[in-house]
Write a protein that holds these residues in place. Structure first.
Motif, PDB file in Angstrom:
ATOM      1  N   UNK A   5      11.233  68.111 -61.492  1.00 58.19           N
ATOM      2  CA  UNK A   5      10.262  69.147 -61.804  1.00 58.19           C
ATOM      3  C   UNK A   5      10.621  70.379 -60.969  1.00 58.19           C
ATOM      4  N   UNK A   6      10.073  71.532 -61.356  1.00 60.27           N
ATOM      5  CA  UNK A   6      10.358  72.799 -60.694  1.00 60.27           C
ATOM      6  C   UNK A   6       9.341  73.011 -59.567  1.00 60.27           C
ATOM      7  N   UNK A   7       9.778  73.086 -58.312  1.00 56.87           N
ATOM      8  CA  UNK A   7       8.837  73.323 -57.207  1.00 56.87           C
ATOM      9  C   UNK A   7       8.148  74.680 -57.334  1.00 56.87           C
ATOM     10  N   UNK A   8       6.874  74.721 -57.013  1.00 57.72           N
ATOM     11  CA  UNK A   8       6.124  75.968 -57.155  1.00 57.72           C
ATOM     12  C   UNK A   8       6.354  76.922 -55.985  1.00 57.72           C
ATOM     13  N   UNK A   9       6.827  76.419 -54.853  1.00 52.97           N
ATOM     14  CA  UNK A   9       7.235  77.309 -53.751  1.00 52.97           C
ATOM     15  C   UNK A   9       8.701  77.653 -53.950  1.00 52.97           C
ATOM     16  N   UNK A  10       9.156  78.891 -53.790  1.00 49.43           N
ATOM     17  CA  UNK A  10       8.391  80.130 -53.564  1.00 49.43           C
ATOM     18  C   UNK A  10       8.222  80.912 -54.863  1.00 49.43           C
ATOM     19  N   UNK A  11       8.123  80.225 -55.972  1.00 50.41           N
ATOM     20  CA  UNK A  11       8.093  80.882 -57.280  1.00 50.41           C
ATOM     21  C   UNK A  11       6.719  81.492 -57.568  1.00 50.41           C
ATOM     22  N   UNK A  12       6.702  82.403 -58.539  1.00 49.81           N
ATOM     23  CA  UNK A  12       5.456  83.048 -58.945  1.00 49.81           C
ATOM     24  C   UNK A  12       5.135  82.636 -60.383  1.00 49.81           C
ATOM     25  N   UNK A  13       3.861  82.377 -60.677  1.00 51.13           N
ATOM     26  CA  UNK A  13       3.512  81.893 -62.024  1.00 51.13           C
ATOM     27  C   UNK A  13       3.870  82.846 -63.161  1.00 51.13           C
ATOM     28  N   UNK A  14       3.846  84.149 -62.929  1.00 54.62           N
ATOM     29  CA  UNK A  14       4.231  85.066 -64.002  1.00 54.62           C
ATOM     30  C   UNK A  14       5.689  84.862 -64.405  1.00 54.62           C
ATOM     31  N   UNK A  15       6.562  84.685 -63.418  1.00 50.54           N
ATOM     32  CA  UNK A  15       7.978  84.491 -63.717  1.00 50.54           C
ATOM     33  C   UNK A  15       8.222  83.121 -64.340  1.00 50.54           C
ATOM     34  N   UNK A  16       7.585  82.105 -63.811  1.00 51.61           N
ATOM     35  CA  UNK A  16       7.773  80.757 -64.357  1.00 51.61           C
ATOM     36  C   UNK A  16       7.214  80.671 -65.774  1.00 51.61           C
ATOM     37  N   UNK A  17       6.064  81.288 -66.001  1.00 49.95           N
ATOM     38  CA  UNK A  17       5.486  81.273 -67.348  1.00 49.95           C
ATOM     39  C   UNK A  17       6.404  81.982 -68.343  1.00 49.95           C
ATOM     40  N   UNK A  18       7.012  83.092 -67.912  1.00 49.28           N
ATOM     41  CA  UNK A  18       7.950  83.781 -68.791  1.00 49.28           C
ATOM     42  C   UNK A  18       9.161  82.915 -69.113  1.00 49.28           C
ATOM     43  N   UNK A  19       9.681  82.211 -68.113  1.00 51.42           N
ATOM     44  CA  UNK A  19      10.791  81.291 -68.359  1.00 51.42           C
ATOM     45  C   UNK A  19      10.374  80.178 -69.321  1.00 51.42           C
ATOM     46  N   UNK A  20       9.186  79.619 -69.089  1.00 53.09           N
ATOM     47  CA  UNK A  20       8.723  78.509 -69.924  1.00 53.09           C
ATOM     48  C   UNK A  20       8.499  78.950 -71.358  1.00 53.09           C
ATOM     49  N   UNK A  21       7.926  80.121 -71.540  1.00 50.03           N
ATOM     50  CA  UNK A  21       7.719  80.623 -72.903  1.00 50.03           C
ATOM     51  C   UNK A  21       9.051  80.859 -73.614  1.00 50.03           C
ATOM     52  N   UNK A  22      10.029  81.365 -72.866  1.00 42.40           N
ATOM     53  CA  UNK A  22      11.355  81.574 -73.450  1.00 42.40           C
ATOM     54  C   UNK A  22      11.966  80.246 -73.880  1.00 42.40           C
ATOM     55  N   UNK A  23      11.844  79.232 -73.029  1.00 37.91           N
ATOM     56  CA  UNK A  23      12.370  77.912 -73.363  1.00 37.91           C
ATOM     57  C   UNK A  23      11.636  77.307 -74.556  1.00 37.91           C
ATOM     58  N   UNK A  24      10.336  77.552 -74.641  1.00 35.41           N
ATOM     59  CA  UNK A  24       9.568  77.025 -75.769  1.00 35.41           C
ATOM     60  C   UNK A  24      10.008  77.676 -77.076  1.00 35.41           C
ATOM     61  N   UNK A  25      10.249  78.970 -77.045  1.00 45.93           N
ATOM     62  CA  UNK A  25      10.729  79.652 -78.248  1.00 45.93           C
ATOM     63  C   UNK A  25      12.139  79.209 -78.599  1.00 45.93           C
ATOM     64  N   UNK A  26      12.993  79.054 -77.591  1.00 48.27           N
ATOM     65  CA  UNK A  26      14.382  78.653 -77.837  1.00 48.27           C
ATOM     66  C   UNK A  26      14.476  77.277 -78.462  1.00 48.27           C
TER      67      UNK A  26
END
Length: 310
Positions: free
Chosen positions: A64-85
């Motif tokens: 799984x992707x650790x939440x430290x030191x990531x920010x939810x806006x960036x992770x959500x953007x990555x996840x949405x991109x992966x969902x569309x892909x």
């Protein structure tokens, strides 16, 4: 019940090409999902998106992707991109990580992890579901200065958490779609993980959570070699408190004691034990410890088990 495997790229050649080839082999064997841990040499979300697009027969996720030191806006953007892909076949698995890794690697304090998890899940879900967020939590702020929905990223990717402790499980049940326990045996699943997360989901008015049980397995006739390889590969987890706890709950001293080592029948019996303990889905890891032939043997067996379980 969905049965998947955890994939890791080879250390030579092209890592992405290799893992795509592995995913095709897994799909051909009848497996239904491929999962990717986050490491320092590749990005798990990007790799999952690539594999899911190249191999449309399987679902993909991060574990799984650790939440430290990531920010939810960036992770959500990555996840949405992966969902569309992947046309809706991506799952976002998140983790708290371990203090012993987070602080030395990133130089950020591992503080208030449960509060951080709550804040992260609330903000991430808002972006993936609604395309907007205006959240001011105790450990982070997330505000979309302009709407951020992504065409094609529907339905929103499921949010999963590698939660095993009671506090993390309660937050996960309340705010996420399921958990990704690793090295948590059948007794621990049945007596601790499933009741805790299910009660939290029920109290929050959410659907029953999915329990993706991750188990290490080596299919081989050389039991000694399999146990030795499993002991060497899982020794890392013996020094992490969260894993120490679940290993002890199962009545063992080492992570390696939870590895499944044996032939196809031994593997099938283990999968059924986890299912009976409350796992809704199974992900098998460490199948490659004795090389590609052992891995292929394990995947073929898992494909047959998947078909038998319907």
């Amino acid at each position: 019940m969905e049965i998947g495997v955890s994939l890791s790229p080879a250390t030579t050649g092209n890592a992405v090409d290799d893992v795509v080839a592995q995913a095709r082999e897994a799909a051909d064997a009848g497996l239904q999902a491929a999962w990717f841990g986050q490491r320092f040499d590749y990005d798990a979300i990007a790799l999952a998106a690539t594999v899911g697009r190249e191999v449309p027969e399987i679902r993909v996720g991060t574990s799984a992707v650790p939440i430290y030191p990531r920010h939810p806006l960036l992770v959500a953007g990555q996840a949405n991109t992966a969902q569309a892909a992947t046309h809706g076949r991506f799952r976002l698995g998140l983790a708290l990580g371990a203090r012993s890794l987070i602080e030395p690697a990133f130089g950020v304090p591992y503080e208030r992890p449960i509060t951080r998890l709550r804040d992260f899940l609330i903000a991430t879900r808002s972006v993936t579901v609604d395309g907007v967020v205006d959240y001011h939590g105790e450990t982070l702020t997330a505000v979309t200065v302009r709407p951020a929905p992504l065409a094609g990223a529907q339905p929103p990717p499921p949010l999963l958490v590698a939660a095993m402790g009671p506090q993390a499980l309660r937050v996960t049940g309340e705010l996420a779609d399921g958990t990704l326990p690793f090295l948590a045996g059948p007794r621990t699943l049945e007596q601790h993980i499933v009741p805790t997360i299910t009660a939290a989901a029920t109290n929050a008015g959410r659907p029953a959570p999915r329990i993706f049980a991750f188990l290490a397995a080596v299919v081989t006739d050389d039991i000694d070699a399999g146990k030795t390889a499993a002991a060497e590969h899982t020794a890392f987890y013996d020094g992490i408190p969260s894993y120490q706890r679940v290993v002890a709950l199962e009545g063992h001293d080492r992570a390696a004691d939870l590895a499944v080592v044996g032939d196809e029948q031994v593997l099938e019996d283990a999968v059924r034990r986890y299912r009976d303990a409350g796992a809704t889905d199974i992900v098998v890891t460490e199948t490659d410890l004795l090389g590609p032939e052992s891995r292929s043997r394990a995947w073929k067996a898992l494909g047959e088990i998947a078909r038998s379980l319907g």
